[in-house]
Write a protein that holds these residues in place. Structure first.
Motif, short mmCIF file in Angstrom:
data_model
loop_
_atom_site.label_atom_id
_atom_site.label_comp_id
_atom_site.label_asym_id
_atom_site.label_seq_id
_atom_site.Cartn_x
_atom_site.Cartn_y
_atom_site.Cartn_z
N THR A 74 26.82 55.34 40.41
CA THR A 74 27.63 54.58 41.34
C THR A 74 29.08 54.90 41.04
OG1 THR A 74 27.78 52.68 39.86
CG2 THR A 74 26.00 52.65 41.48
N ALA A 75 29.92 54.74 42.01
CA ALA A 75 31.34 54.97 41.79
C ALA A 75 32.00 53.64 41.46
CB ALA A 75 31.96 55.57 43.03
N GLY A 76 33.03 53.72 40.68
CA GLY A 76 33.87 52.57 40.43
C GLY A 76 33.37 51.48 39.52
N PRO A 77 32.89 51.81 38.31
CA PRO A 77 32.50 50.74 37.41
C PRO A 77 33.73 50.09 36.77
CG PRO A 77 32.30 52.82 36.28
CD PRO A 77 32.68 53.13 37.71
N VAL A 78 33.52 48.93 36.20
CA VAL A 78 34.52 48.33 35.32
C VAL A 78 34.12 48.75 33.91
CG1 VAL A 78 35.51 46.20 34.44
CG2 VAL A 78 34.89 46.39 36.85
N ILE A 79 35.08 49.23 33.15
CA ILE A 79 34.80 49.71 31.81
C ILE A 79 35.49 48.81 30.80
CG2 ILE A 79 35.06 51.62 30.18
CD1 ILE A 79 34.93 53.50 32.58
N VAL A 80 34.76 48.47 29.77
CA VAL A 80 35.30 47.74 28.64
C VAL A 80 34.89 48.48 27.38
CG1 VAL A 80 33.30 46.19 28.55
CG2 VAL A 80 35.42 45.48 27.51
N THR A 81 35.81 48.59 26.42
CA THR A 81 35.50 49.24 25.16
C THR A 81 35.76 48.27 24.02
OG1 THR A 81 37.74 50.15 24.95
CG2 THR A 81 36.07 51.55 26.03
N GLY A 82 35.04 48.44 22.92
CA GLY A 82 35.24 47.58 21.77
C GLY A 82 34.21 47.85 20.69
N TRP B 141 42.20 44.45 34.12
CA TRP B 141 41.77 43.05 34.20
C TRP B 141 41.86 42.39 32.83
CZ3 TRP B 141 36.41 43.39 37.08
CH2 TRP B 141 36.63 43.81 38.39
N GLU B 142 42.67 41.36 32.74
CA GLU B 142 42.75 40.56 31.51
C GLU B 142 41.91 39.30 31.72
OE1 GLU B 142 46.02 37.91 29.21
OE2 GLU B 142 46.60 39.98 29.66
N LEU C 97 34.37 59.02 34.75
CA LEU C 97 33.61 57.85 35.20
C LEU C 97 34.24 57.19 36.43
CD1 LEU C 97 32.85 56.25 31.73
CD2 LEU C 97 31.43 57.80 33.07
N ARG C 98 35.46 57.59 36.77
CA ARG C 98 36.18 57.05 37.92
C ARG C 98 36.15 55.52 37.95
NH1 ARG C 98 32.73 60.61 40.05
NH2 ARG C 98 31.81 59.13 41.50
N PRO C 99 36.67 54.89 36.91
CA PRO C 99 36.59 53.42 36.85
C PRO C 99 37.43 52.73 37.93
CG PRO C 99 38.00 54.25 35.09
CD PRO C 99 37.38 55.46 35.76
N ALA C 100 36.89 51.61 38.40
CA ALA C 100 37.65 50.75 39.32
C ALA C 100 38.62 49.90 38.52
CB ALA C 100 36.70 49.86 40.11
N ALA C 101 38.23 49.57 37.29
CA ALA C 101 39.07 48.72 36.44
C ALA C 101 38.72 48.94 34.98
CB ALA C 101 38.88 47.25 36.81
N LEU C 102 39.71 48.65 34.12
CA LEU C 102 39.50 48.54 32.68
C LEU C 102 39.73 47.07 32.36
CD1 LEU C 102 41.50 51.61 31.27
CD2 LEU C 102 39.12 51.51 32.04
N ALA C 103 38.80 46.48 31.62
CA ALA C 103 38.91 45.06 31.29
C ALA C 103 39.17 44.88 29.79
CB ALA C 103 37.63 44.33 31.70
N TYR C 104 39.86 43.79 29.46
CA TYR C 104 40.16 43.46 28.08
C TYR C 104 40.40 41.96 28.01
CZ TYR C 104 44.85 43.62 30.02
OH TYR C 104 45.95 43.41 30.81
N THR C 105 40.39 41.42 26.80
CA THR C 105 40.59 39.98 26.62
C THR C 105 42.04 39.66 26.32
OG1 THR C 105 40.03 40.13 24.27
CG2 THR C 105 38.24 39.52 25.79
N LEU D 132 29.14 47.23 35.42
CA LEU D 132 29.82 47.08 34.13
C LEU D 132 29.30 48.12 33.16
CD1 LEU D 132 31.59 45.66 32.02
CD2 LEU D 132 29.72 44.00 31.72
N VAL D 133 30.21 48.91 32.61
CA VAL D 133 29.88 49.94 31.63
C VAL D 133 30.66 49.62 30.36
CG1 VAL D 133 29.97 52.41 31.13
CG2 VAL D 133 29.42 51.62 33.44
#
Length: 167
Positions: free
Chosen positions: A25-33, A146-147, A117-125, A56-57
């Motif tokens: 799929t195109a446009g996942p939200v990616i979070v790393t940690g 995205w916070e 991965l062509r992310p739609a967003a990168l998320a973090y806390t 969500l990836v």
């Protein structure tokens, strides 16, 4: 597990190894940690991201990177097991591990790693020490940043501290 190939003529500073690849799929939200000892804060955070309707990836940092950042007693669980636990969560669509020198933490290298991965967003806390770098990486990728709120009092370090005190 599959591995992405580096661009011809140069070795990448970071590499991505799929534990559980998402459906195409195109446009996942990616979070790393690190996601060392999974707790309710992780679950609430990942669920809140997935509730926004995007795949969500999750990227899990390799053991040698975590050890360099958090000390010789960490991670408690090896990267493959951390990835397996995350992949079992209903809110997670794909999981990969991130390998490379622990000194490589800049947004440029993460953007290079995540670009395919062509992310739609990168998320973090909230309070993430790498928040600014993640915002810059998102901008470089043409993605949103995205916070999301942190679940107060819930962290792997706090959990491990409580376990140590109770022994």
């Amino acid at each position: 597990m599959t591995r992405t190939d580096p661009p011809r003529g140069s070795a990448p500073a970071l590499t991505l190894n799929w534990f559980s690849p998402p459906s195409p799929t195109a446009g996942p939200v990616i979070v790393t940690g690190v996601f060392d000892v999974l707790h309710v804060g992780h679950v609430r955070y990942l669920s809140a991201i997935r509730e926004r309707g995007f795949p969500l990836v999750v990227g899990v940092e390799a053991d040698e990177r975590v050890r360099a950042w958090k000390g010789p007693g960490r991670p408690v669980n090896p990267a493959e097991e951390r990835a397996e636990v995350l992949a079992a969560l209903a809110c997670v669509d794909g999981v990969f591990t991130i390998s490379g020198s622990p000194d490589v933490t800049d947004w440029e290298h993460y953007a290079e790693l995540l670009r395919p991965l062509r992310p739609a967003a990168l998320a973090y806390t909230s309070g993430d020490p790498y928040a600014e770098a993640k915002q810059r990486g998102a901008a470089a990728l043409g993605a949103q940043a995205w916070e999301l709120p942190l679940t107060e009092g819930r962290s792997t370090s706090a959990t491990l501290g409580q376990l140590t005190r109770s022994l």
